[in-house]
Motif scaffolding. Sequence first.
Motif, PDB file in Angstrom:
ATOM      1  N   ARG A 155       0.830  -1.197   0.000  1.00 23.67           N
ATOM      2  CA  ARG A 155       0.000   0.000   0.000  1.00 23.67           C
ATOM      3  C   ARG A 155       0.875   1.262   0.000  1.00 23.67           C
ATOM      4  N   ARG A 156       1.921   1.270   0.803  1.00 19.42           N
ATOM      5  CA  ARG A 156       2.794   2.446   0.846  1.00 19.42           C
ATOM      6  C   ARG A 156       3.559   2.630  -0.469  1.00 19.42           C
ATOM      7  N   LEU A 157       3.989   1.529  -1.057  1.00 18.92           N
ATOM      8  CA  LEU A 157       4.683   1.620  -2.344  1.00 18.92           C
ATOM      9  C   LEU A 157       3.756   2.163  -3.421  1.00 18.92           C
ATOM     10  N   GLU A 158       2.539   1.609  -3.486  1.00 20.94           N
ATOM     11  CA  GLU A 158       1.597   2.045  -4.519  1.00 20.94           C
ATOM     12  C   GLU A 158       1.223   3.511  -4.343  1.00 20.94           C
ATOM     13  N   ARG A 159       1.094   3.950  -3.117  1.00 20.67           N
ATOM     14  CA  ARG A 159       0.747   5.347  -2.888  1.00 20.67           C
ATOM     15  C   ARG A 159       1.932   6.281  -3.124  1.00 20.67           C
ATOM     16  N   SER A 160       3.098   5.702  -3.301  1.00 20.88           N
ATOM     17  CA  SER A 160       4.275   6.487  -3.679  1.00 20.88           C
ATOM     18  C   SER A 160       4.577   6.366  -5.173  1.00 20.88           C
ATOM     19  N   GLY A 161       3.675   5.711  -5.900  1.00 24.57           N
ATOM     20  CA  GLY A 161       3.827   5.625  -7.346  1.00 24.57           C
ATOM     21  C   GLY A 161       4.619   4.435  -7.833  1.00 24.57           C
ATOM     22  N   LEU A 162       4.904   3.450  -6.970  1.00 27.13           N
ATOM     23  CA  LEU A 162       5.658   2.259  -7.365  1.00 27.13           C
ATOM     24  C   LEU A 162       4.768   1.032  -7.249  1.00 27.13           C
ATOM     25  N   ARG A 163       4.865   0.168  -8.230  1.00 25.16           N
ATOM     26  CA  ARG A 163       4.076  -1.070  -8.176  1.00 25.16           C
ATOM     27  C   ARG A 163       4.873  -2.164  -7.475  1.00 25.16           C
ATOM     28  N   SER A 164       4.155  -3.057  -6.846  1.00 25.26           N
ATOM     29  CA  SER A 164       4.797  -4.186  -6.174  1.00 25.26           C
ATOM     30  C   SER A 164       5.289  -5.189  -7.214  1.00 25.26           C
ATOM     31  N   ILE A 165       6.540  -5.642  -7.069  1.00 18.88           N
ATOM     32  CA  ILE A 165       7.131  -6.586  -8.030  1.00 18.88           C
ATOM     33  C   ILE A 165       7.348  -7.935  -7.365  1.00 18.88           C
ATOM     34  N   SER A 166       8.152  -7.974  -6.359  1.00 18.52           N
ATOM     35  CA  SER A 166       8.397  -9.174  -5.550  1.00 18.52           C
ATOM     36  C   SER A 166       8.880  -8.692  -4.202  1.00 18.52           C
ATOM     37  N   ALA A 167       8.878  -9.566  -3.220  1.00 20.13           N
ATOM     38  CA  ALA A 167       9.229  -9.141  -1.871  1.00 20.13           C
ATOM     39  C   ALA A 167      10.638  -8.564  -1.812  1.00 20.13           C
ATOM     40  N   LEU A 168      11.609  -9.222  -2.470  1.00 21.83           N
ATOM     41  CA  LEU A 168      12.992  -8.750  -2.411  1.00 21.83           C
ATOM     42  C   LEU A 168      13.139  -7.371  -3.060  1.00 21.83           C
ATOM     43  N   VAL A 169      12.538  -7.204  -4.224  1.00 23.18           N
ATOM     44  CA  VAL A 169      12.617  -5.908  -4.908  1.00 23.18           C
ATOM     45  C   VAL A 169      11.822  -4.852  -4.159  1.00 23.18           C
ATOM     46  N   ASP A 170      10.675  -5.254  -3.617  1.00 21.20           N
ATOM     47  CA  ASP A 170       9.843  -4.303  -2.882  1.00 21.20           C
ATOM     48  C   ASP A 170      10.574  -3.751  -1.665  1.00 21.20           C
ATOM     49  N   VAL A 171      11.341  -4.588  -0.986  1.00 19.68           N
ATOM     50  CA  VAL A 171      12.081  -4.117   0.190  1.00 19.68           C
ATOM     51  C   VAL A 171      13.103  -3.056  -0.208  1.00 19.68           C
ATOM     52  N   THR A 172      13.842  -3.279  -1.290  1.00 19.57           N
ATOM     53  CA  THR A 172      14.838  -2.283  -1.711  1.00 19.57           C
ATOM     54  C   THR A 172      14.158  -0.977  -2.111  1.00 19.57           C
ATOM     55  N   ASN A 173      13.015  -1.071  -2.785  1.00 22.19           N
ATOM     56  CA  ASN A 173      12.282   0.145  -3.158  1.00 22.19           C
ATOM     57  C   ASN A 173      11.718   0.849  -1.919  1.00 22.19           C
ATOM     58  N   TYR A 174      11.289   0.062  -0.958  1.00 21.75           N
ATOM     59  CA  TYR A 174      10.710   0.635   0.260  1.00 21.75           C
ATOM     60  C   TYR A 174      11.770   1.425   1.029  1.00 21.75           C
ATOM     61  N   VAL A 175      12.952   0.854   1.185  1.00 22.66           N
ATOM     62  CA  VAL A 175      14.029   1.547   1.896  1.00 22.66           C
ATOM     63  C   VAL A 175      14.482   2.774   1.111  1.00 22.66           C
ATOM     64  N   LEU A 176      14.466   2.683  -0.211  1.00 26.94           N
ATOM     65  CA  LEU A 176      14.780   3.851  -1.041  1.00 26.94           C
ATOM     66  C   LEU A 176      13.855   5.012  -0.705  1.00 26.94           C
ATOM     67  N   LEU A 177      12.551   4.744  -0.616  1.00 27.90           N
ATOM     68  CA  LEU A 177      11.589   5.794  -0.302  1.00 27.90           C
ATOM     69  C   LEU A 177      11.679   6.223   1.151  1.00 27.90           C
ATOM     70  N   GLU A 178      11.939   5.278   2.023  1.00 32.36           N
ATOM     71  CA  GLU A 178      11.951   5.573   3.449  1.00 32.36           C
ATOM     72  C   GLU A 178      13.181   6.377   3.857  1.00 32.36           C
ATOM     73  N   LEU A 179      14.363   5.952   3.398  1.00 34.84           N
ATOM     74  CA  LEU A 179      15.614   6.566   3.842  1.00 34.84           C
ATOM     75  C   LEU A 179      16.349   7.328   2.751  1.00 34.84           C
ATOM     76  N   GLY A 180      15.928   7.182   1.502  1.00 37.04           N
ATOM     77  CA  GLY A 180      16.579   7.896   0.410  1.00 37.04           C
ATOM     78  C   GLY A 180      17.830   7.229  -0.108  1.00 37.04           C
ATOM     79  N   GLN A 181      18.140   6.008   0.347  1.00 31.16           N
ATOM     80  CA  GLN A 181      19.347   5.306  -0.080  1.00 31.16           C
ATOM     81  C   GLN A 181      18.982   4.225  -1.107  1.00 31.16           C
ATOM     82  N   PRO A 182      19.413   4.374  -2.362  1.00 29.81           N
ATOM     83  CA  PRO A 182      19.172   3.308  -3.339  1.00 29.81           C
ATOM     84  C   PRO A 182      19.933   2.034  -2.955  1.00 29.81           C
ATOM     85  N   LEU A 183      19.274   0.899  -3.137  1.00 24.62           N
ATOM     86  CA  LEU A 183      19.867  -0.413  -2.852  1.00 24.62           C
ATOM     87  C   LEU A 183      19.691  -1.309  -4.070  1.00 24.62           C
ATOM     88  N   HIS A 184      20.455  -2.386  -4.113  1.00 20.18           N
ATOM     89  CA  HIS A 184      20.269  -3.359  -5.189  1.00 20.18           C
ATOM     90  C   HIS A 184      20.561  -4.753  -4.658  1.00 20.18           C
TER      91      HIS A 184
END
Length: 784
Positions: free
Chosen positions: A235-264
């Motif tokens: 829900r938080r990802l979608e409301r930030s304009g990102l679609r859910s892909i998979s749990a592993l990718v979603d976590v990296t995107n979530y931390v990107l939005l939360e803390l501003g640090q890109p991860l891979h």
Amino acid sequence: MQFSESWLRTFVNPSLTSEELSHLLTMAGLEVEEMTSVAPAFEKVVVAQVLSKDKHPDADRLNVLTVDVGQAEPLTIVCGAGNVTVGMKAPCALVGAKLPGIEIKQAKVRGIASFGMMCSDKELGLAEESAGLLELSDDAIVGQSIREHLDLDDHLITLKLTPNRSDCLSLQGIGREVAALTGAPLQGNSHAIFKQSSDITRKVKVTASAACPRYSGRVISGVNAKAATPAWMVRRLERSGLRSISALVDVTNYVLLELGQPLHAFDLNKLSGDIEVRFARAGESIKLLNEQVVELKEDMLVIADGKNPVALAGVMGGADSAVDDATTDIFLESAFFVPSVIVGKSRLLGFGSDSSYRFERGVDFAATLAALDRATQLILDICGGQAGALTEVCAELPVRHPVKLRASRVLRVLGVALDAAEIAQIFSRLGMAFEQNGDEFLVTPPSYRFDIAIEEDLIEEVARVYGYEKIQPVATQARMRVLPQVEAQRPLSKLRQSLVLRDYQETINYAFVEAAWERDLCGNSAPIALKNPIASQMSVMRSSLLGGLLGALRTNLARKQPRVRLFEIGGCFFAQAGSYEQHERLAGLAYGGALSEQWGSPARNVDFYDVKSDVEALFAPRSLSFQTAPHPASHPGRSARILLDGRAIGWIGELHPQWQQQYDLPQAVLWFEVELGALTQGNVPKASDISRFPPVRRDLALLVDEGVTVQTLLDAMQAAKAPKVVELALFDVYRGKGVEQGKKSLAFRVLLQDTQKTLTDIEIEENLTRLVAALQTQGAQLRM
């Protein structure tokens, strides 16, 4: 940047309404571009659980459900959704509920009473289309309002951030700002707590340490890549304009939005050998996650394994090392890349990413490990697995140099008297370390602020937190005096006024132009190229103003303007002996009718002599001469160099038919361009006597070869320096009967006058004799 208001309020929750919060952010420099509700207004919709499902006796596609809605007795509801099952939880609109476009009433459906409606996300106004009921999670509480369960009273806030505020490209960064502005406490995420339960590591070598001063990673083994992403995270990802892909990718995107640090996250089993951070080598290529194959250049930073590049650093990961449903072990990366190394790469490749957007502007190099630990904890909580030891390579990180601020300077710039205690409190709220010495501060910017470099930057921070709305306008009080106007220097305002009075309108164009313009219009095959152009059609610096004027002309013609007069004052750029020079010029362009449509004069198109008179009017009272010469932009026979006191200062001409056709111009275009310095240098007027005696006019009719120019004859007569001649002008040109082939007849008006007496015939004749002698040296003969 788009985010959920409710997510932001988990970081900081000031006592402000949504509208007040939006206004606060905008007034602090974080412009709220849009704020919308996540769902339309409705009520009496609750979480319901299906207890039983029976076929409708009179309809094949309908089912009769028994539904628990948290009331004393279950409800009977007729439902046609194809995905309804016993035990599922879904929204239920009770009788009296008002949904978008419909009001729920008790009704009979094919003879069976229905006491509500089971809802899809489309019926709730949450989606455009839906395939069935909106399935809710198992932990949904039966009878709870669906607005509360799905947080539908939330708002989506979109910020229009300026490029210097990269620290606000995260929820934590925006939360820091709101906390500083309101004084509300900042509720950051608790420190990630997990145990290292694996000894598996992957060695990392950073060859390009100047480009990547910090690189950290961790192996997480035994993960379940098929694990479902929690509904709250989706829900938080979608409301930030990102679609859910998979749990592993979603976590990296979530931390990107939360803390501003890109991860891979790399699939560990797809990597060969150790990790190396280096610049690309000649001939290397990589297939990225977006399926685009990129031919790498040697200034592109890459993450490589023992064989090939596996990611384009700071931009996007590679497809060959991407995680998928079969992934069991991952290498999680968190790094700091120097912005100057990443900037421009996305534009060069023709696509962007959330990672490159942040790395180009600068990320917090002190939060690299915190983001890695946060993502590790989330992955362990959602996907399971064992966390390995930290692998980190750290070189010389950026240094935050202290910046000096004087309270007296704050007063001078803002016009507000803030004492040292108030300024100190503002810096404390902003999280900036400082040393205070009386009214002077030595402030060290935090690691996440890349935009604090000079005293004015700190004054801006003081103004933002103090509140722009509190800064009241103050009438200017100063000793005013008229500045001296150098009489020999013509101000630009006078030049502009002169052109406007001749129907020209000023344009302002980019100094960045197409390389084709420079090649076609200037004959410039090697223009000054931009290293990082903002667009492909703005790749070089202009050496002439003509291209921009033609572009503006085409814009006006596309809007049905039949008569166009444009001018521009601007810089042109040249490469000279290993350096660059900027020359200021004035250029003009005329197209269409010589005069606006009217009844007093017959219609005709503007010609060379119309524009020539405009140029001469600009330089009046100084005299110009025009010398036939070719120019790449001009018609071969209608091009001239403009001379002032014998020095070339510009060009005038008619646009070459080839370029007229290429740029889709129906009629001829007349243009000129001159050095601005020659225009601004004026002559100081000198007083002279006004003659009280009548002038004498004599006409000289001359026969000359066709190739002799009028200017040549005028120059010859001026050089003769006949003392009583006050004016020379051509008034007639004749070719035809009585003039032999290859010849032309020119008639000049000669005015003679003396300020002390009436001229005698002898004096008149002496002056004319001088002129005729000078003309004869140019091959001219008097016509009798």
